[in-house]
Write a protein that holds these residues in place. Structure first.
Motif, short mmCIF file in Angstrom:
data_model
loop_
_atom_site.label_atom_id
_atom_site.label_comp_id
_atom_site.label_asym_id
_atom_site.label_seq_id
_atom_site.Cartn_x
_atom_site.Cartn_y
_atom_site.Cartn_z
N PHE A 1 3.20 6.74 -4.32
CA PHE A 1 2.24 5.64 -4.49
C PHE A 1 3.15 4.33 -4.65
N ASP A 2 4.34 4.45 -5.21
CA ASP A 2 5.12 3.27 -5.51
C ASP A 2 5.86 3.19 -4.18
N LEU A 3 6.23 3.91 -3.19
CA LEU A 3 6.83 3.49 -1.95
C LEU A 3 6.12 2.84 -1.21
N SER A 4 4.39 3.27 -1.14
CA SER A 4 3.26 2.94 -0.28
C SER A 4 3.20 1.31 -0.62
N ASP A 5 3.14 1.13 -1.91
CA ASP A 5 2.94 -0.15 -2.79
C ASP A 5 4.10 -1.23 -2.24
N ARG A 6 5.19 -0.49 -2.19
CA ARG A 6 6.53 -1.49 -1.74
C ARG A 6 6.38 -1.82 -0.39
N MET A 7 5.74 -0.81 0.57
CA MET A 7 5.71 -1.19 1.81
C MET A 7 4.47 -2.15 2.02
N ARG A 8 3.54 -1.99 1.43
CA ARG A 8 2.39 -2.94 1.59
C ARG A 8 2.93 -4.39 1.11
N GLN A 9 3.68 -4.34 0.09
CA GLN A 9 4.02 -5.93 -0.39
C GLN A 9 5.05 -6.53 0.46
N GLN A 10 5.64 -5.77 1.02
CA GLN A 10 6.86 -6.13 2.06
C GLN A 10 6.10 -6.68 3.31
N ALA A 11 5.19 -6.23 3.75
CA ALA A 11 4.53 -6.40 4.94
C ALA A 11 3.51 -7.56 4.48
N GLU A 12 2.99 -7.91 3.30
CA GLU A 12 2.31 -9.02 3.11
C GLU A 12 3.31 -10.27 2.68
N ARG A 13 4.51 -10.13 2.26
CA ARG A 13 5.29 -11.13 2.01
C ARG A 13 5.49 -11.73 3.35
N PHE A 14 5.45 -11.08 4.53
CA PHE A 14 5.55 -11.80 5.81
C PHE A 14 4.41 -12.34 6.28
N GLY A 15 3.33 -12.00 5.47
CA GLY A 15 2.00 -12.77 6.02
C GLY A 15 1.02 -11.83 6.87
N LEU A 16 1.39 -10.48 6.79
CA LEU A 16 0.58 -9.55 7.53
C LEU A 16 -0.65 -9.52 7.23
N ALA A 17 -1.87 -9.80 7.90
CA ALA A 17 -3.30 -9.72 7.66
C ALA A 17 -3.65 -8.25 7.68
N ILE A 18 -4.30 -7.77 6.44
CA ILE A 18 -4.73 -6.39 6.39
C ILE A 18 -6.33 -6.37 6.13
N VAL A 19 -7.04 -5.72 6.99
CA VAL A 19 -8.34 -5.60 6.90
C VAL A 19 -9.15 -4.23 6.66
N SER A 20 -9.95 -4.05 5.84
CA SER A 20 -10.59 -2.72 5.60
C SER A 20 -11.80 -2.62 6.50
N ASP A 21 -11.37 -1.75 7.23
CA ASP A 21 -12.47 -0.96 8.50
C ASP A 21 -12.32 0.23 8.78
N GLU A 22 -13.05 0.90 9.56
CA GLU A 22 -12.96 2.24 10.22
C GLU A 22 -12.96 2.01 11.58
N ILE A 23 -11.97 2.23 12.34
CA ILE A 23 -12.06 2.13 13.99
C ILE A 23 -12.75 3.41 14.25
N THR A 24 -14.02 3.05 15.16
CA THR A 24 -14.61 4.24 15.61
C THR A 24 -14.48 4.28 17.37
N GLY A 25 -14.21 3.21 17.92
CA GLY A 25 -14.10 3.07 19.46
C GLY A 25 -13.17 1.84 19.87
N ALA A 26 -13.38 1.73 21.04
CA ALA A 26 -12.34 0.68 21.59
C ALA A 26 -12.65 0.60 23.19
#
Ligand SMILES: Cc1cc2nc3c(=O)[nH]c(=O)nc-3n(C[C@H](O)[C@H](O)[C@H](O)COP(=O)(O)OP(=O)(O)OC[C@H]3O[C@@H](n4cnc5c(N)ncnc54)[C@H](O)[C@@H]3O)c2cc1C
Length: 307
Positions: free
Chosen positions: A62-87
């Motif tokens: 859990f802590d490792l995931s949280d650190r990775m997320r924080q690091q990505a957000e520090r650089f301004g990565l936009a994260i949205v919640s959605d499930e991709i079903t096609g393309a």
């Protein structure tokens, strides 16, 4: 309907997706990561990670995931919640379809990972991370001089059973048939090993234990009387399923559904790259997922510059 066309869309927020996000933002790409659950992927539900460099004492998943997320957000990565079903992936502008909306992008990193199939028996979920494991490379060293069981008969099961003999005192190999599916050379290696004890024609009925695995309840064919096998760990290798349902018929997949790539992580569709457990590859670990993702993103950047 989303009007903006992103430089890159990353599908999946496990270690591969978050790493691709970090690299994308540090390259000043306009990037969006789409994750159907919480960012972190399989690591989020991993009790303890002992083999990822940089954490000499190990780190909770859990802590490792949280650190990775924080690091990505520090650089301004936009994260949205959605499930991709096609393309729609052909052409320079790609459309990614989610349950919530559509997204447009010039490049795609597929980092939607994989799930290990479960046995689906009582006790398995409750004792996951407490003796029930789907990863011998990850958890094997915790079973020094203990007795463990491996469930399955394919290459992964047999290979990991042999690997576990480095630590465990005894490794029961439980298979529902009377012969293994694994390739001959692996079979010979396992079956001739003094620590490996095959148990043929057995089904696991339940995983027993209060806070940790203590035993398995096994059933033989034709309703043979169930038996109790005392073990401290059980490693389940009854198959791994890549999360590529949404890509079927869009990107060539191997017979198991994994995505073949070249060494730049490019799929056969221009502008579509894959990283992490979703790829056809030999080793599925956090370190290999993050390595794939760095390559995939830099290759995508190169593609964007040249298209
Ligand atoms: C119990 C367990 C213990 C482990 N322990 C270790 C360990 O100690 N060390 C180690 O190196 N590795 C370990 N691993 C393996 C490691 O977790 C994986 O190799 C790694 O997580 C792969 O990362 P990934 O980003 O490719 O995929 P994942 O971690 O699978 O992440 C994929 C993400 O994509 C999301 N997703 C999937 N489909 C969609 C969709 N259609 N739309 C939007 N989002 C989607 C998922 O929700 C998920 O968050 C373990 C795995 C398990 C199961």
């Amino acid at each position: 309907m989303e009007a903006t066309t992103h430089d890159v869309i990353i599908v999946g927020g496990g270690p591969a997706g978050l790493t691709a996000g970090i690299y994308a933002r540090r390259s000043k790409l306009e990037a969006l990561l789409i994750e159907k659950m919480a960012p972190g992927g399989q690591v989020l539900s991993t009790h303890w990670v002992d083999n990822y460099p940089g954490f000499p004492e190990g780190i909770a998943g859990f802590d490792l995931s949280d650190r990775m997320r924080q690091q990505a957000e520090r650089f301004g990565l936009a994260i949205v919640s959605d499930e991709i079903t096609g393309a729609s992936l052909e052409g320079p502008e790609k459309v990614i379809r989610g349950v919530e909306r559509e997204y447009r992008t010039r490049a795609v990193i597929v980092a939607s990972g994989a799930v290990w199939k479960k046995l689906g028996v009582p006790g398995e979920e409750r004792l996951a991370g407490r003796g029930v494991s789907y990863c011998a490379t990850c958890d094997g060293p915790f079973y020094q001089d203990l007795e463990v069981a491996v469930v399955g008969g394919g290459d992964s099961a047999v290979q990991e059973a042999v690997y576990l003999t480095r630590f465990a005192k005894k490794v029961y190999l439980i298979h529902r048939r009377d012969q293994l599916r694994a390739c001959r050379i692996l079979q010979e290696k396992a079956l001739s090993h003094p620590k490996v004890v095959p148990l043929w024609k057995r089904l696991v009925e339940s995983v027993e234990g209060t806070d940790q695995v203590e035993a398995l309840r096994l059933k033989g064919p034709d309703g043979l009387v169930p038996e109790t096998l005392p073990v401290q760990g059980v490693f389940v290798y009854v198959g791994i399923q890549p999360n590529t349902e949404w890509l079927r018929d869009l990107v060539p997949l191997d017979p198991q559904g994994f995505i073949p790539t070249d060494d730049r992580m490019a799929t056969q569709v221009p502008g579509v790259f894959a990283a992490g457990d979703v790829r056809k590859k030999m080793v599925r670990q956090i370190s290999t997922a993050v390595g794939d993702a760095a390559t995939a993103l830099l290759a995508a950047e190169h593609y964007l510059e040249n298209s």
